[in-house]
Structure formats: C-alpha cells, structure tokens
Design an enzyme around this catalytic site. Structure first.
Site, PDB file in Angstrom:
ATOM      1  N   CYS A 150       0.847  -1.208   0.000  1.00 22.11           N
ATOM      2  CA  CYS A 150       0.000   0.000   0.000  1.00 22.11           C
ATOM      3  C   CYS A 150       0.881   1.257   0.000  1.00 22.11           C
ATOM      4  O   CYS A 150       1.554   1.530  -0.980  1.00 22.11           O
ATOM      5  CB  CYS A 150      -0.978  -0.046   1.167  1.00 22.11           C
ATOM      6  SG  CYS A 150      -2.381   1.078   0.953  1.00 22.11           S
ATOM      7  N   HIS A 195      -3.503  -5.605   1.021  1.00 21.49           N
ATOM      8  CA  HIS A 195      -2.847  -5.842   2.316  1.00 21.49           C
ATOM      9  C   HIS A 195      -2.847  -7.325   2.690  1.00 21.49           C
ATOM     10  O   HIS A 195      -3.765  -7.777   3.388  1.00 21.49           O
ATOM     11  CB  HIS A 195      -3.598  -5.083   3.414  1.00 21.49           C
ATOM     12  CG  HIS A 195      -3.393  -3.603   3.387  1.00 21.49           C
ATOM     13  ND1 HIS A 195      -2.325  -3.000   4.016  1.00 21.49           N
ATOM     14  CD2 HIS A 195      -4.105  -2.615   2.812  1.00 21.49           C
ATOM     15  CE1 HIS A 195      -2.398  -1.686   3.836  1.00 21.49           C
ATOM     16  NE2 HIS A 195      -3.464  -1.428   3.097  1.00 21.49           N
TER      17      HIS A 195
END
Lengths: 79, 238
Positions: free
Chosen positions: B86, B202
């Site tokens: 991310c 994630h």
C-alpha cells in the site's frame, strides 16, 4: 529570492480530481467547461541569484521532490 | 531479527505486518525507525502501509528521502528482498525501486473492501500454482491508480513483472473488478530483477481465522520464500 513552482498532471495522465471538479462546474450551470486539470503551487524563499547554477539546482529539486516526472510536469517563476 | 519492518511517521500497518511475519509466518521481525540504519543482519524488508508524512505533496514523496532509504537502495541492489505494501508500494515507486506511479483513484473515493485478485505467474515462488487463480486481499486506499507510460507498460508485461491484477465481475458487487482505474488492472508489480515487490492490497490483514480470509499467508510466504527455504544456521557450541 522568491520561487513559485507550478506542478500539473501530465496531459497524457488522467486527472480524477480535475474530472470531479469539471463535473461540479457543469452542474453549476457552466455547461461549456472542459479540460479541467488540478495542480498545485509551491512557493518558497531561497538564497541565490537567478542564474544557470540556481536553475539547475531548482530543476533537481522540482524533478525529485516537488513533482514526479512519471505523472507530473512542472515550471517555476523566480521573483 | 531476520525481517525489518520500516516505520515512518504515519505508518500504521507496521504492527500488523510484524504480527503476520513474526507470529504467523514464524520469522523473527523487528520494526526499524526510518532514521535508523538498516540492521546488518536484515534478510528481508517490509515497507508497510499507512500515511507516511501525512501523504503530503504526493503519497510516499517525502518518505523516499528518509535516511534509511539509502540503506534500502543498497540492500535491494544486492538482491535483498523488499516488499512495499500500500503506502509502502507508493514509497518504492517514488524511490524508483519499482516502475510506475500511483495517482488518485479514478472514482475519487477511498476504497476499503475485501478485493478479488488474480495472481500472475511472475516468479518461481509467486505464481498461480502456489497462490491459486483467485484470491481475496483487503484494499484500503485513495491513491492506488497505477500509471506507467505505454512503452514501459509493454516492457513490464513482457517481463512478467505484474504480480497481481484486480479481478472479478463488477456485477458481483464491491471487491470485484478494477476499483481504482489502474492500467491493465494492475494491483501489484515487481522489479525486473525479481527481488522488490509492491502491491496495493494488504496480505498482512488476512492471516488469522478471525480475519475475512487467510490468503495473505501464502502471499507473504511467496515473498519470503528465500528465507523460508534455507535451513537456519545452527550455532554449534565448542
């Protein structure tokens, strides 16, 4: 001296923020509004004179930190 | 310590990454402050998610100049495994360790959903046979719209550097289809050498039975495979 850096999304890169602003402008009655692009202005004071050496340093600063050459263009004005 | 997790001001997935690697995968991990040197014993590095330096200027633009980034560059040039998740992906792109750049989602919204993804056959350890045709990993980002110019994109695809693509049919609801406008539905990439990974989803958030899934374990293991394949060196006392 005072430096003003203008950073804008490259013409070839889509600008979602510009598209959203354009949509809002149209809904406010500005039907002909088009090509809205949103960039940013960065101003700062720095020691030095407007000479090739200073401009070289500013180019490096703009290219590395203040803009990302993959997605943005920059130009600056020196006062 | 074998895995270093770099902590910038504004990182907020560092503990999740630590838990996944330390407790679930079972490799000793430590968080390392961005102004520290990278510990010499480091065998792999995670650049975790969050909002480093408040995402000011551009996501990752300021973190890229943190003192530890010089060590990270040297580490990666020597073939050390580096994984940006991310905001970590955004930082590695800004630092030039991965190709491309991430801009605002084309929908303008922050997208937070368990996302359907299709792994690619990218490396010996990151492939469909090991990971599956479809996996689900959470995404949570406002700037995940992957951009690369046409020539570099062709090279990226030709080299098999795409790790993951957004997948699924949008009619199946949120989490299916391309959530942010990324070119070629790209959700994650690696460098040409194959040791630097980056992705918007994630994996560290889907590693426990009480999480929405467990697909993150295999993704992390695929990245950490160079450390997992080797037998740890036994200390023999005289």
């Amino acid at each position: 001296m005072k430096v003003t850096v203008f950073v804008s999304p490259k013409p070839t890169v889509l600008d979602p923020q510009g598209a959203a602003v354009e949509h809002a402008m149209k809904s406010l009655g500005h039907a002909s509004a088009q090509g809205v692009r949103v960039g940013k202005t960065i101003t700062f004071e720095i020691d030095g004179e407007d000479d090739p050496d200073t401009r070289k340093k500013l180019d490096v600063l703009c290219d590395g930190l203040l803009s990302n050459p993959i997605i943005e263009d920059f130009r600056y004005e020196i006062d | 310590m074998r895995v270093a997790i770099i902590q910038f001001p504004g990182s907020n997935c560092d503990w999740d990454a630590w838990h996944a690697i330390n407790d679930v995968i079972g490799l000793p991990a430590e968080r390392v402050w961005h102004k520290s040197a990278l510990p010499v014993e480091t065998e792999a590095v995670i650049v975790p998610g969050g909002f480093s330096f408040g995402d000011y200027l551009r996501c990752g633009a300021i973190a890229r100049f943190s003192p530890i980034m010089e060590d990270l560059k040297t580490f990666s040039e020597k073939g050390g495994p580096v994984f940006g998740i991310c905001n970590g992906f955004q930082i590695l792109c800004e630092a030039g360790l991965l190709p491309g750049a991430l801009i605002r989602n084309n929908c303008i919204e922050f997208r937070c959903v368990n996302q359907c993804l299709a792994p690619e056959d990218s490396t010996e350890n990151f492939n469909r046979a090991d990971l599956g045709e479809k996996i689900y990993l959470p995404i949570a980002h406002g700037e995940g719209n992957y951009r690369l110019d046409a020539d570099d994109l062709s090279a990226l695809e030709a080299n098999g550097q795409v790790l993951l693509r957004y997948a699924g049919d949008p009619v199946d609801g949120p989490g299916h289809g391309n959530p942010n406008g990324s070119v070629n539905d790209i959700a994650g990439v690696r460098n040409a050498a194959g040791n630097v990974f980056g992705m918007m989803p994630h994996p560290e958030r889907v590693v426990e039975p009480f999480h929405p899934g467990l697909d993150g374990i295999d993704v992390l293991r695929a990245f950490l495979s160079p450390l997992l394949e080797e037998e740890p060196v036994e200390m023999v006392s005289a």
